[in-house]
Each structure stands twice: as structure tokens, then as C-alpha cells.
Motif scaffolding. Structure first.
Motif, PDB file in Angstrom:
ATOM      1  N   THR A   1       8.063  26.717 -11.315  1.00 44.64           N
ATOM      2  CA  THR A   1       7.543  25.654 -10.464  1.00 44.64           C
ATOM      3  C   THR A   1       7.654  26.082  -9.006  1.00 44.64           C
ATOM      4  OG1 THR A   1       7.605  23.268 -10.001  1.00 44.64           O
ATOM      5  CG2 THR A   1       9.716  24.383 -10.301  1.00 44.64           C
ATOM      6  N   SER A   2       7.169  25.238  -8.118  1.00 42.04           N
ATOM      7  CA  SER A   2       7.166  25.569  -6.692  1.00 42.04           C
ATOM      8  C   SER A   2       8.511  25.217  -6.069  1.00 42.04           C
ATOM      9  CB  SER A   2       6.045  24.797  -5.992  1.00 42.04           C
ATOM     10  OG  SER A   2       6.210  23.399  -6.199  1.00 42.04           O
TER      11      SER A   2
ATOM     12  N   ILE B   1       1.993  28.821  -7.243  1.00 38.52           N
ATOM     13  CA  ILE B   1       1.659  28.839  -8.671  1.00 38.52           C
ATOM     14  C   ILE B   1       0.276  29.463  -8.840  1.00 38.52           C
ATOM     15  CG2 ILE B   1       1.271  27.449 -10.733  1.00 38.52           C
ATOM     16  CD1 ILE B   1       4.152  27.430  -9.797  1.00 38.52           C
TER      17      ILE B   1
END
Length: 273
Positions: free
Chosen positions: A118-119, A141
Motif C-alpha cells: 500500500t502507499s 502503486i
């Protein structure tokens, strides 16, 4: 609402959700569904449901409904709820690393951890009732290298085989090191395709990880042609390769250099047969 209805309203609602293919709900959804019931009663009913192992809270305000076959263990595979959880958290994601590799056929490399990319900012890992989700943060991403896979509860986002291979090298410290990465890539190579190793993929990946991946593909898989295509694409983007250690953080003194990949071979790769 009559007393017996009050006692069973939450169970009936969750059973109806399961019947309609939904296995999660949020606390806000729950409160909105039963607006005529006082919040204290709602909280008590929810607490009883969790105590009876008919639901589990995997994140604050987010619940997974358990089917009868899950009651005894009180757990459910994260892949069946991760998409809804990340939607609840309002975070982009994809299933990655060992979890993605297993989905692409590296079956005996299954891990007790479920890896989600994930970020930033970082998310804390989740470990509850046998469920362990390990979040790995990355700056962005790469959506076009992420695929959707159908599961019982809908769809989940998964890194494609090529992105998975890159991630295994880049984030090797999360999976047990370079030997483990090489072992998984040796199996994952069967799912990789030459046509998906593109200039775009090379352009968006730091060169050092591509060098290490190319070396592993050439020497530790049954598909060295993948390494050949990767080398060709690298040459279109980079005129020269920086000299880098195969194993980062280890001394390079006295070790030979693989001139094709610009790597100082400062470690011996040992894969699981």
C-alpha cells in the motif's frame, strides 16, 4: 421491537449479509441499519456477536462475519475481506510478495503472513486470532502491473507475476532475504511472460532491483529467456549499468563481478530444492 427480536436482530442481519455474498460490515453501516436502537444496546449486541466468534474485528470499526465452518477457529482468510478493508481505510493496495506468488502458482511458498502493498504513510500490521496482515509501504502503486483475481467474495487486486518478482527482490527483507526471494522466483518464473517485460516496466523500476532480478532469472530459473528479454529492455533505457553488490549491506571486497548484470557477487545464493 420485541425482546426476542432485539436479541436476534444483529445475527439475522449478518446472516442476510452472508446470504447476499457480503462478509463484512462497518460500525457506521451497523448503526445506520438500526437507527431506532440505542447505541449502548448496539454496542452490547456487537460485543456478544464477537464473543461468540460469529464476527471478528480486524480493524477499528471494521468487522468480518464468520461462517459456521469458521466458528471453531474464529478466523477467515484475509484474501476474502482485504478489498473491503482497504476500501474502508481509503487506501490503494495490492496483494503482494509471498501472498501474490502463491496465487500465481508458487504454492508451497505459502506464508503464515498475508502481504499487502500500500502507499505511505505506513499502516500497522494486524495480528488477531490467527490473522496476520503485514503491510508494506511503497511510494506509489503501479496500477498497470496489478491484476484482479476473482475470489469467493468478489475481486482482489494482486501484483502480476512480473511485478511480484521485482517486489520480492526489492523488499527481500520482508520475506527472509535474497535466498528466499530466489527460491520463490524460481517457481514464479513459470507464470511470467516475456511480452509483459516491457520498457515501461523497466523505466518505472530502480535499476538496482532489475539487475538483481535479471541475475536470478538467468541463473536460478528454468526460463533464462526472461532474463534475456529483461536485459534487452534495460539496454533501451540505461546506457550503462552501475556496479552494485548482489547482496546489499554486505562487504564487496575480494568478490568477482558479473559484468553482464553489473553485480558484485558478494554472496552465494542457496535456493530450496
Amino acid at each position: 421491537m420485541k425482546q426476542d427480536q432485539q436479541k436476534n436482530y444483529l445475527l439475522s442481519w449478518t446472516e442476510s449479509l452472508l446470504a447476499n455474498g457480503k462478509n463484512t460490515f462497518t460500525y457506521d453501516q451497523y448503526c445506520n441499519q438500526f437507527k431506532d436502537i440505542k447505541e449502548q444496546a448496539l454496542v452490547s449486541a456487537l460485543k456478544r456477536l464477537v464473543q461468540k466468534k460469529k464476527a471478528v474485528s480486524v480493524h477499528r470499526g471494521f468487522y468480518v462475519i464468520l461462517k459456521p465452518e469458521n466458528y471453531s477457529k474464529g478466523i477467515i482468510p484475509p484474501i476474502l475481506f482485504i478489498d473491503k478493508l482497504m476500501e474502508h481505510l481509503e487506501r490503494p493496495y495490492y496483494v503482494g510478495l509471498l501472498s501474490a506468488a502463491a496465487l500465481h502458482g508458487a504454492a508451497h511458498q505459502r506464508s503464515q503472513e498475508f502481504f499487502v502493498m500500500t502507499s505511505i504513510p505506513h499502516l500497522r500490521p494486524i495480528e488477531k486470532r490467527g490473522i496476520k496482515i503485514n503491510y508494506v509501504a511503497r511510494l506509489s502503486i503501479p496500477e498497470k502491473y496489478v491484476v484482479e483475481r476473482k475470489v469467493e467474495t468478489g475481486y482482489v487486486k494482486v501484483s502480476g507475476p512480473e511485478l511480484t518478482a521485482i517486489d520480492l527482490v526489492q523488499y527481500q527483507n520482508h520475506i527472509g532475504g535474497l535466498n528466499r526471494a530466489a527460491t520463490v522466483i524460481s517457481e514464479l518464473a513459470d507464470a511470467m511472460e516475456i511480452k509483459r517485460i516491457t520498457t515501461d516496466l523497466v523505466s518505472e523500476t530502480p535499476i538496482t532491483y532489475l539487475q538483481r532480478l535479471g541475475y536470478l532469472l538467468e541463473n536460478y530459473t528454468a526460463k533464462p529467456d526472461l532474463a534475456g528479454k529483461l536485459k534487452k529492455e534495460i539496454s533501451l533505457v540505461h546506457k550503462t549499468l552501475p556496479k552494485m553488490p548482489l547482496k546489499p549491506g554486505k562487504s564487496i571486497a575480494g568478490y568477482p563481478t558479473d559484468t553482464k548484470w553489473g553485480l558484485i557477487i558478494n554472496t552465494e545464493i542457496e535456493t530450496d530444492e
